[in-house]
Design a protein around this motif. Structure first.
Motif, short mmCIF file in Angstrom:
data_model
loop_
_atom_site.label_atom_id
_atom_site.label_comp_id
_atom_site.label_asym_id
_atom_site.label_seq_id
_atom_site.Cartn_x
_atom_site.Cartn_y
_atom_site.Cartn_z
N LYS A 78 0.84 -1.19 0.00
CA LYS A 78 0.00 0.00 0.00
C LYS A 78 0.88 1.25 0.00
O LYS A 78 1.60 1.51 0.96
N VAL A 79 0.82 1.98 -1.11
CA VAL A 79 1.67 3.17 -1.25
C VAL A 79 0.79 4.40 -1.12
O VAL A 79 -0.19 4.54 -1.85
N ASP A 80 1.11 5.27 -0.18
CA ASP A 80 0.33 6.50 -0.02
C ASP A 80 1.12 7.66 -0.60
O ASP A 80 2.33 7.57 -0.81
N LYS A 81 0.41 8.74 -0.88
CA LYS A 81 1.05 9.92 -1.45
C LYS A 81 0.58 11.12 -0.65
O LYS A 81 -0.56 11.17 -0.20
N HIS A 82 1.49 12.05 -0.43
CA HIS A 82 1.11 13.24 0.32
C HIS A 82 1.76 14.46 -0.28
O HIS A 82 2.92 14.42 -0.68
N SER A 83 1.01 15.54 -0.37
CA SER A 83 1.57 16.79 -0.86
C SER A 83 1.58 17.79 0.29
O SER A 83 0.65 17.84 1.08
N THR A 84 2.66 18.58 0.39
CA THR A 84 2.72 19.55 1.49
C THR A 84 1.88 20.78 1.18
O THR A 84 2.01 21.79 1.87
N GLY A 85 1.04 20.71 0.19
CA GLY A 85 0.06 21.77 0.01
C GLY A 85 0.39 22.68 -1.15
O GLY A 85 1.46 23.23 -1.23
N GLY A 86 -0.56 22.81 -2.04
CA GLY A 86 -0.34 23.70 -3.17
C GLY A 86 -1.66 24.32 -3.57
O GLY A 86 -2.68 24.08 -2.93
N VAL A 87 -1.62 25.11 -4.62
CA VAL A 87 -2.82 25.77 -5.09
C VAL A 87 -3.28 25.05 -6.35
O VAL A 87 -2.53 24.93 -7.30
N GLY A 88 -4.53 24.58 -6.33
CA GLY A 88 -5.07 23.86 -7.49
C GLY A 88 -4.37 22.54 -7.72
O GLY A 88 -4.12 22.14 -8.84
N ASP A 89 -4.03 21.84 -6.65
CA ASP A 89 -3.15 20.67 -6.75
C ASP A 89 -3.71 19.52 -7.61
O ASP A 89 -3.03 19.05 -8.51
N THR A 90 -4.91 19.05 -7.31
CA THR A 90 -5.61 18.08 -8.19
C THR A 90 -4.96 16.69 -8.33
O THR A 90 -5.55 15.78 -8.90
N THR A 91 -3.73 16.50 -7.82
CA THR A 91 -3.00 15.27 -8.16
C THR A 91 -3.63 14.00 -7.58
O THR A 91 -3.62 12.97 -8.25
N THR A 92 -4.18 14.05 -6.37
CA THR A 92 -4.74 12.83 -5.78
C THR A 92 -5.87 12.27 -6.64
O THR A 92 -5.99 11.06 -6.82
N LEU A 93 -6.71 13.18 -7.17
CA LEU A 93 -7.85 12.73 -7.98
C LEU A 93 -7.38 11.98 -9.22
O LEU A 93 -8.09 11.13 -9.75
N ILE A 94 -6.20 12.32 -9.70
CA ILE A 94 -5.66 11.67 -10.90
C ILE A 94 -4.88 10.42 -10.51
O ILE A 94 -5.03 9.35 -11.12
N LEU A 95 -4.03 10.55 -9.48
CA LEU A 95 -3.14 9.44 -9.13
C LEU A 95 -3.87 8.23 -8.58
O LEU A 95 -3.46 7.10 -8.84
N ALA A 96 -4.94 8.45 -7.83
CA ALA A 96 -5.62 7.29 -7.22
C ALA A 96 -6.05 6.29 -8.30
O ALA A 96 -5.61 5.14 -8.29
N PRO A 97 -6.86 6.70 -9.30
CA PRO A 97 -7.24 5.73 -10.33
C PRO A 97 -6.08 5.32 -11.24
O PRO A 97 -6.01 4.17 -11.68
N LEU A 98 -5.17 6.25 -11.51
CA LEU A 98 -4.07 5.96 -12.44
C LEU A 98 -3.15 4.86 -11.91
O LEU A 98 -2.83 3.89 -12.61
N VAL A 99 -2.76 5.01 -10.65
CA VAL A 99 -1.85 4.04 -10.04
C VAL A 99 -2.58 2.70 -9.82
O VAL A 99 -2.01 1.63 -10.01
N ALA A 100 -3.87 2.80 -9.46
CA ALA A 100 -4.66 1.57 -9.30
C ALA A 100 -4.75 0.81 -10.62
O ALA A 100 -4.70 -0.42 -10.64
N ALA A 101 -4.87 1.55 -11.73
CA ALA A 101 -4.96 0.90 -13.04
C ALA A 101 -3.68 0.11 -13.34
O ALA A 101 -3.71 -0.86 -14.09
N ALA A 102 -2.58 0.52 -12.71
CA ALA A 102 -1.31 -0.19 -12.92
C ALA A 102 -1.14 -1.34 -11.93
O ALA A 102 -0.10 -2.00 -11.91
#
Ligand code: URA
Ligand code: CA
Length: 443
Positions: A78-102
């Motif tokens: 189980k690999v988690d990802k964390h961002s220290t905070g940005g503006v308009g980051d959006t990455t989790t919404l993309i990475l969750a399905p993308l990495v799962a697809a792999a």
């Protein structure tokens, strides 16, 4: 053991033992040690720092202060990802399905946001029917069945960190590398991650303003991971301008879908591919970062990434029809454009200020109680380095506000965050360095 002796020991530059750190954190969480003593101790840490061992002990003590998720019944790393905070980051919404697809399981607990936009959980609530609250059994079933689930963080993960963070916030002790590192890592460890990919931001809106400080913070977190047996990789990335083009909840869902289709903004796409490639390596689904990167590109091109997004949404109760008809997502009352005041090149798009404008339009919360306008926010039509003509639209503002004087103030604030000048400008670097247990690689 007496708290005052431990404060003095740290004040004078000593190293606290595991028992002493545990005593402080447990005592604080249980209300036996008052705020003023922990405030004094935090300030001593701020000036004296902590050794790698102390930082790891503090992390574990905070992780133990509340519930600890056991994800052992989910197959795979189980690999988690964390961002220290940005503006308009959006990455989790993309990475969750993308990495799962792999094939890497994604069992993610996320938060609501206080700031420019909502958090990932608020963004997901733009989707009709999507259930962010799931009990532990259903959460694990979802991940075992679909490879991915994103749920709202349970109320009792790392309560000691919550308490300490709130105290640091009002005692000028937030900006301490060991305190930030242990705070972030305690939450990831308590959430059950086997391995962690961190996105450490530098720039105007970030905690760390220089590459040297960001590397130090990244190293502190990688060291904690190594110390507690959860391999950690940190990517240091720029936050000079908002990531991608959309800042807002439903607007970012739309941007995430565009990216999963291969039609997303270049910077957001690149960052997701890189973070995702590291997740694949840690999750043992790729041997090298290059191989992981290419695999993720393939999953976007052949449509599997978007298909996994659809499956993920449906599995958590969301109505997936918006995926083919994005017009079904929540939208704000009206939208208007802001135009370039002059011709030239875009030199500056100040992330923090643009984030505040998005919040003022209704995309974020000013206080815990405020409601979010899920359709509100900003879409940037130009980014740093682009050439623009005077009068050309540079941003789309979406809002349900109608008071024209308020809207005028927001428009002026947005324009003040933008610099257009005649000399050519180049896009700022996106990736600065990668920090692993083997060292620092500057890009
Ligand atoms: N984010 C956290 O979660 N904790 C900190 O201390 C700073 C940023
Ligand atoms: Ca974005």
């Amino acid at each position: 053991m007496r708290t005052v002796d431990l404060i003095q020991k740290k004040r004078d530059g000593g190293e606290l033992t595991a028992e002493e750190i545990s005593f402080l954190i447990q005592g604080y969480a249980e209300g036996r040690i008052p705020d003023y003593q922990i405030a004094a101790w935090s300030m001593a840490v701020f000036f004296q720092g902590m050794t790698a061992r102390e930082t790891a002990e503090l992390t574990l003590a905070m992780a133990r202060s509340g519930d600890q998720m056991d994800l052992g019944s989910i197959r795979g790393v189980k690999v988690d990802k964390h961002s220290t905070g940005g503006v308009g980051d959006t990455t989790t919404l993309i990475l969750a399905p993308l990495v799962a697809a792999a094939g890497v399981p994604v069992a993610k607990m996320s938060g609501r946001g206080l700031g420019h936009t909502g958090g990932t959980i608020d963004k997901l609530e733009s989707i009709t029917g999507f259930q962010v609250e799931q009990n532990r059994e259903d959460f694990i079933d979802l991940v075992n069945k679909h490879g991915v689930a994103v749920i709202s963080q349970s109320g009792n993960i790392t309560p000691a960190d919550k308490q300490l963070y709130a105290l640091r916030d009002v005692t000028a002790t937030v900006n301490s590398i060991p305190l930030i590192a242990s705070s972030v890592m305690s939450k990831k460890i308590a959430s059950g991650a086997d391995a962690i990919v961190l996105d450490v931001k530098i720039g105007s809106g970030a905690f760390m303003k220089t590459i040297e400080d960001a590397i130090r913070l990244a190293q502190a977190m990688v060291d904690i991971g190594t110390e507690v047996g959860r391999e950690t990789v940190a990517v240091i990335t720029g936050m000079e301008q908002p990531l991608g083009r959309a800042i807002g909840n439903a607007l970012e869902i739309r941007e995430a879908m565009d990216t999963l289709r291969g039609q997303g903004p270049a910077d957001l796409t690149e960052l997701c591919l890189l973070l995702g490639a590291h997740m694949l390596v840690l999750g043992q689904a790729a041997l090298t970062v290059e191989e992981g990167y290419e695999e993720l590109q393939r999953l976007i091109e052949n449509g599997y990434a978007l298909k996994k997004f659809k499956e993920f949404v449906a599995a958590q109760g969301g109505t997936p029809s918006f995926i083919d008809q994005p017009g079904l997502l929540p939208s704000a009352g009206h939208s208007f454009t802001v135009t370039a005041p002059a011709s030239g090149f875009v030199h500056r798009l100040e992330a923090e200020e643009i984030g505040i404008c998005a919040m003022m339009l209704g995309a974020g919360r000013e206080t815990k109680q405020s409601a979010i306008d899920l359709g509100a926010g900003i879409v940037l039509l130009a980014k740093i380095g682009d050439v623009v003509e005077a009068g050309q639209p540079i941003a789309e503002l979406h809002t349900s506000l109608t008071d024209s004087s308020v809207l005028e103030r927001i428009r002026e604030r947005l324009l003040a965050a933008v610099t257009i000048a005649p000399e050519p400008a180049s896009a700022p670097p996106l990736i600065y360095a990668i920090v692993t247990k083997d060292g620092v690689k500057r890009v």
